[in-house]
Design a protein around this motif. Sequence first.
Motif, short mmCIF file in Angstrom:
data_model
loop_
_atom_site.label_atom_id
_atom_site.label_comp_id
_atom_site.label_asym_id
_atom_site.label_seq_id
_atom_site.Cartn_x
_atom_site.Cartn_y
_atom_site.Cartn_z
N UNK A 85 -9.13 15.46 -41.52
CA UNK A 85 -9.31 13.96 -40.76
C UNK A 85 -7.89 13.67 -40.74
N UNK A 86 -7.46 13.02 -39.94
CA UNK A 86 -6.04 12.66 -39.61
C UNK A 86 -5.79 11.32 -40.62
N UNK A 87 -4.70 11.27 -41.19
CA UNK A 87 -4.44 9.99 -42.28
C UNK A 87 -4.87 8.88 -41.62
N UNK A 88 -4.26 8.31 -40.35
CA UNK A 88 -4.40 7.17 -39.61
C UNK A 88 -6.10 7.07 -39.62
N UNK A 89 -6.60 7.95 -39.18
CA UNK A 89 -8.16 7.83 -38.74
C UNK A 89 -9.00 7.36 -40.20
#
Length: 202
Positions: free
Chosen positions: A74-78
Amino acid sequence: MSVQDPCAAEPGRGVDTDDLRTAIAAVEARPSSSSDLPPLAPEAHEAATAALRLLRHRPRSRHELRERLLGKDHAPDAVDEALDRVRAWGLLDDADFASEWVRGRRRRRGRSRGALERELREKGVAEVHIAGAVAGIDEADDRQQATELVRARLSRSPVDSGPGADLQGERRRLVAFLARRGYPTGLAMTVVDAELAAQVSP
């Protein structure tokens, strides 16, 4: 299933696996029309759903949960958006996590204060939360806990004080037993010596 809705659980409630599962079920069961929080971005929604699956197994610190989600690509911002929402639902609170970790590990495993502090640091819990969680444990508490552990072990395996008995070997084993639970060597030796003396005295 919707994970866009606030949970009825409140931060500060303490972290218990059964309570946590009940709160997660409440989050997932609420219709999306009841939400008073803005919708999550699609990627954050996926990360939040994954976070709830992980929390069903056991409570986790924010750092621990974040690392697991990042490990699932999962993307860090998400992930950060998802964890902020999970916290808003009342399902993620490091102060509660630390307090419950200390209570559980102390009760079930007899861990020393020092061992508990190290375990929480490994889980990325902030020092302020660690300090709060172990505030009620002092050296006297550790000594009493160590004494109870040794007494329980000796009650299951009484010391052989007859001719040829290996008291020094038993001493080493008991000190090592306490060391594995995080007790300092000096304290462990003091407790073990006192309990062995009580066991072998006429």
